[in-house]
Scaffold this motif. Structure first.
Motif, PDB file in Angstrom:
ATOM      1  N   ALA A   1       0.845  -1.276  -0.053  1.00  0.00           N
ATOM      2  CA  ALA A   1      -0.054   0.116  -0.121  1.00  0.00           C
ATOM      3  C   ALA A   1       0.824   1.392   0.016  1.00  0.00           C
ATOM      4  O   ALA A   1       0.459   2.212  -0.748  1.00  0.00           O
ATOM      5  CB  ALA A   1      -1.074   0.077   1.078  1.00  0.00           C
ATOM      6  N   SER A   2       1.803   1.378   0.617  1.00  0.00           N
ATOM      7  CA  SER A   2       2.792   2.377   0.637  1.00  0.00           C
ATOM      8  C   SER A   2       3.563   2.877  -0.489  1.00  0.00           C
ATOM      9  O   SER A   2       3.537   3.935  -0.859  1.00  0.00           O
ATOM     10  CB  SER A   2       3.721   2.427   2.204  1.00  0.00           C
ATOM     11  OG  SER A   2       4.700   1.213   1.805  1.00  0.00           O
ATOM     12  N   LYS A   3       3.936   1.574  -1.173  1.00  0.00           N
ATOM     13  CA  LYS A   3       4.761   1.806  -2.608  1.00  0.00           C
ATOM     14  C   LYS A   3       3.730   2.225  -3.634  1.00  0.00           C
ATOM     15  O   LYS A   3       3.889   3.164  -4.660  1.00  0.00           O
ATOM     16  CB  LYS A   3       5.074   0.483  -2.890  1.00  0.00           C
ATOM     17  CG  LYS A   3       6.486   0.174  -2.115  1.00  0.00           C
ATOM     18  CD  LYS A   3       6.140  -0.133  -0.815  1.00  0.00           C
ATOM     19  CE  LYS A   3       7.145  -0.576  -0.103  1.00  0.00           C
ATOM     20  NZ  LYS A   3       6.858  -0.886   1.442  1.00  0.00           N
ATOM     21  N   VAL A   4       2.199   1.677  -3.542  1.00  0.00           N
ATOM     22  CA  VAL A   4       1.257   2.241  -4.495  1.00  0.00           C
ATOM     23  C   VAL A   4       1.003   3.673  -4.191  1.00  0.00           C
ATOM     24  O   VAL A   4       0.465   4.378  -5.277  1.00  0.00           O
ATOM     25  CB  VAL A   4       0.058   1.372  -4.250  1.00  0.00           C
ATOM     26  CG1 VAL A   4      -1.098   1.873  -4.914  1.00  0.00           C
ATOM     27  CG2 VAL A   4       0.463   0.013  -4.677  1.00  0.00           C
ATOM     28  N   ALA A   5       0.776   4.081  -2.985  1.00  0.00           N
ATOM     29  CA  ALA A   5       0.745   5.591  -2.773  1.00  0.00           C
ATOM     30  C   ALA A   5       1.815   6.494  -3.207  1.00  0.00           C
ATOM     31  O   ALA A   5       1.478   7.510  -3.712  1.00  0.00           O
ATOM     32  CB  ALA A   5       0.330   5.705  -1.204  1.00  0.00           C
ATOM     33  N   ILE A  60       9.628   1.762  -6.311  1.00  0.00           N
ATOM     34  CA  ILE A  60      11.114   1.545  -6.033  1.00  0.00           C
ATOM     35  C   ILE A  60      11.755   2.419  -4.823  1.00  0.00           C
ATOM     36  O   ILE A  60      12.235   1.916  -3.835  1.00  0.00           O
ATOM     37  CB  ILE A  60      12.341   1.855  -7.091  1.00  0.00           C
ATOM     38  CG1 ILE A  60      12.148   0.997  -8.410  1.00  0.00           C
ATOM     39  CG2 ILE A  60      13.708   1.601  -6.894  1.00  0.00           C
ATOM     40  CD1 ILE A  60      12.201  -0.523  -7.866  1.00  0.00           C
ATOM     41  N   VAL A  61      11.364   3.598  -4.799  1.00  0.00           N
ATOM     42  CA  VAL A  61      11.871   4.395  -3.804  1.00  0.00           C
ATOM     43  C   VAL A  61      11.120   3.858  -2.289  1.00  0.00           C
ATOM     44  O   VAL A  61      11.772   3.764  -1.273  1.00  0.00           O
ATOM     45  CB  VAL A  61      11.358   5.973  -3.748  1.00  0.00           C
ATOM     46  CG1 VAL A  61      11.613   6.795  -2.405  1.00  0.00           C
ATOM     47  CG2 VAL A  61      12.207   6.447  -4.921  1.00  0.00           C
ATOM     48  N   GLY A  62       9.747   3.457  -2.290  1.00  0.00           N
ATOM     49  CA  GLY A  62       8.984   2.903  -1.199  1.00  0.00           C
ATOM     50  C   GLY A  62       9.689   1.932  -0.619  1.00  0.00           C
ATOM     51  O   GLY A  62       9.800   1.568   0.410  1.00  0.00           O
ATOM     52  N   GLU A  63       9.953   1.008  -1.941  1.00  0.00           N
ATOM     53  CA  GLU A  63      10.878  -0.421  -1.406  1.00  0.00           C
ATOM     54  C   GLU A  63      12.064  -0.008  -0.823  1.00  0.00           C
ATOM     55  O   GLU A  63      12.585  -0.838   0.047  1.00  0.00           O
ATOM     56  CB  GLU A  63      10.826  -1.266  -2.681  1.00  0.00           C
ATOM     57  CG  GLU A  63       9.657  -1.747  -3.124  1.00  0.00           C
ATOM     58  CD  GLU A  63       9.770  -2.583  -4.253  1.00  0.00           C
ATOM     59  OE1 GLU A  63       8.673  -3.286  -4.593  1.00  0.00           O
ATOM     60  OE2 GLU A  63      11.019  -2.418  -5.204  1.00  0.00           O
ATOM     61  N   TYR A  64      12.883   0.740  -1.226  1.00  0.00           N
ATOM     62  CA  TYR A  64      13.989   1.204  -0.842  1.00  0.00           C
ATOM     63  C   TYR A  64      13.999   1.600   0.609  1.00  0.00           C
ATOM     64  O   TYR A  64      14.839   1.338   1.671  1.00  0.00           O
ATOM     65  CB  TYR A  64      14.722   2.227  -1.661  1.00  0.00           C
ATOM     66  CG  TYR A  64      16.236   2.638  -1.164  1.00  0.00           C
ATOM     67  CD1 TYR A  64      17.249   1.982  -1.972  1.00  0.00           C
ATOM     68  CD2 TYR A  64      16.520   3.718  -0.593  1.00  0.00           C
ATOM     69  CE1 TYR A  64      18.590   2.157  -1.250  1.00  0.00           C
ATOM     70  CE2 TYR A  64      17.864   3.958  -0.032  1.00  0.00           C
ATOM     71  CZ  TYR A  64      18.766   3.357  -0.659  1.00  0.00           C
ATOM     72  OH  TYR A  64      20.128   3.740  -0.279  1.00  0.00           O
ATOM     73  N   GLY A  83      10.936  -6.828  -3.543  1.00  0.00           N
ATOM     74  CA  GLY A  83      10.924  -5.975  -4.512  1.00  0.00           C
ATOM     75  C   GLY A  83      12.466  -5.621  -4.953  1.00  0.00           C
ATOM     76  O   GLY A  83      13.280  -5.705  -4.372  1.00  0.00           O
ATOM     77  N   ILE A  84      12.432  -5.051  -6.259  1.00  0.00           N
ATOM     78  CA  ILE A  84      13.630  -4.600  -6.779  1.00  0.00           C
ATOM     79  C   ILE A  84      14.388  -3.471  -5.964  1.00  0.00           C
ATOM     80  O   ILE A  84      15.767  -3.314  -5.826  1.00  0.00           O
ATOM     81  CB  ILE A  84      13.705  -4.075  -8.190  1.00  0.00           C
ATOM     82  CG1 ILE A  84      12.855  -5.136  -9.139  1.00  0.00           C
ATOM     83  CG2 ILE A  84      14.759  -3.521  -8.802  1.00  0.00           C
ATOM     84  CD1 ILE A  84      13.933  -6.303  -9.200  1.00  0.00           C
ATOM     85  N   GLY A  85      13.655  -2.578  -5.296  1.00  0.00           N
ATOM     86  CA  GLY A  85      14.128  -1.610  -4.409  1.00  0.00           C
ATOM     87  C   GLY A  85      14.702  -2.321  -3.429  1.00  0.00           C
ATOM     88  O   GLY A  85      15.956  -1.670  -3.033  1.00  0.00           O
ATOM     89  N   LEU A  86      14.212  -3.004  -2.639  1.00  0.00           N
ATOM     90  CA  LEU A  86      15.010  -3.709  -1.752  1.00  0.00           C
ATOM     91  C   LEU A  86      16.285  -4.442  -2.020  1.00  0.00           C
ATOM     92  O   LEU A  86      17.000  -4.553  -1.127  1.00  0.00           O
ATOM     93  CB  LEU A  86      14.096  -4.901  -0.974  1.00  0.00           C
ATOM     94  CG  LEU A  86      14.522  -5.579   0.401  1.00  0.00           C
ATOM     95  CD1 LEU A  86      14.693  -4.406   1.470  1.00  0.00           C
ATOM     96  CD2 LEU A  86      13.223  -6.556   0.804  1.00  0.00           C
TER      97      LEU A  86
END
Length: 287
Positions: free
Chosen positions: A153-157, A225-229, A235-238
């Protein structure tokens, strides 16, 4: 006295070049040259990067090298990542980006068309939209993680807020640029405001909206990506964050390459859809 026979010269159609065919051949040659130049540029850049890294002109630990990046991608493909299979990480990020992109596009189109058609709404909401647009939206990602947690949800936002504004402004401008004669003619024929919007304004603004779609999907990927980071479970960001944490430069670049491939595939699909929808538009002439 026999009447004079008037004859007109007949053009030698056999020797006259087919201009359309010539243009098509020239376009194909140009595309081939452009493709070859692109490949050559990529080979030169990668070769120079590899050579400078092996010669220690640039630090191979910080900058890595193309061969190590390829080895990292191959390892992820064949043996998976620490988080699971590579396909699972790609799909996790792509799912977040697609969902955020769809929500952002729908919201941007609806609000853009509405404010472009209704001057009162534009006057009321205009200042607030300008203020929200001035906020660096990347800094909202940590807030979304606090609000919605480490899940999707946070990445979608994050993806939604990055996609919304470029789509909104293009839809708004497209609604404002509709030919007033078309609107007037539709009203003369008895069309209601709803029919004018659906059958005149939206089709006229479609080209504006599609222009923003090409850019906005890249923004959706950035948001995911930024949210996952910042915080995620997959995810790719992680993968980028973990590679950075272990000083694995090849892993960081490998994740960037995978994202670039995903973005290029999405761009190709959008271009294909745009060409199918706008088949009536003349193709851009090659210069």
């Amino acid at each position: 006295m026999s009447p004079e026979v008037i004859t007109t010269p007949v053009a030698d159609t056999v020797k006259t070049p087919d201009r359309a065919q010539s243009r098509a051949q020239a376009a194909r040659r140009r595309k081939a040259v452009v493709a070859a130049a692109r490949v050559l540029l990529l080979v030169v850049v990668l070769g120079l990067w590899e050579a400078l890294s092996r010669a220690a002109v640039i630090d191979p630990f910080n900058f890595s090298m193309p061969s190590k990046i390829w080895d990292q991608i191959h390892t992820w493909i064949m043996h998976g990542t620490a988080l699971g299979s590579l396909g699972e990480q790609i799909w996790y990020t792509l799912h977040e980006a697609l969902l955020g992109w769809v929500i952002g596009v729908v919201a941007g189109v609806v609000f853009g068309i509405a404010l472009g058609r209704i001057a009162f709404m534009a006057d009321v909401f205009g200042p607030y939209i300008k203020v929200l647009n001035s906020i660096p939206r990347i800094v909202l990602a940590p807030i979304f993680v606090i609000w919605f947690g480490l899940g999707p949800a946070s990445k979608v936002a994050s993806a939604v807020v990055l996609v919304f504004f470029p789509v909104f402004f293009n839809a708004f401008q497209g609604a404002r640029e509709v030919d007033r004669n078309l609107v007037a003619n539709a009203r003369i024929l008895g069309a209601s405001d709803r029919r004018v919007t659906l059958q005149v304004v939206i089709p006229s603004a479609t080209s504006w909206i599609f222009t923003s779609l090409h850019v906005s999907f890249g923004f959706a990927l950035i948001g995911a990506i930024v949210g996952e980071y910042i915080g995620a479970t997959k995810g790719i960001g992680l993968l980028v964050a973990q590679s950075q944490g272990t000083f694995n430069a090849a892993g960081v670049y490998a994740a960037m390459v995978i994202l670039a491939v995903v973005a290029l595939v999405a761009e190709g699909l959008l271009t294909f859809a745009e060409r199918r929808i706008f088949r009536w538009k003349p193709a851009n002439s090659d210069h």
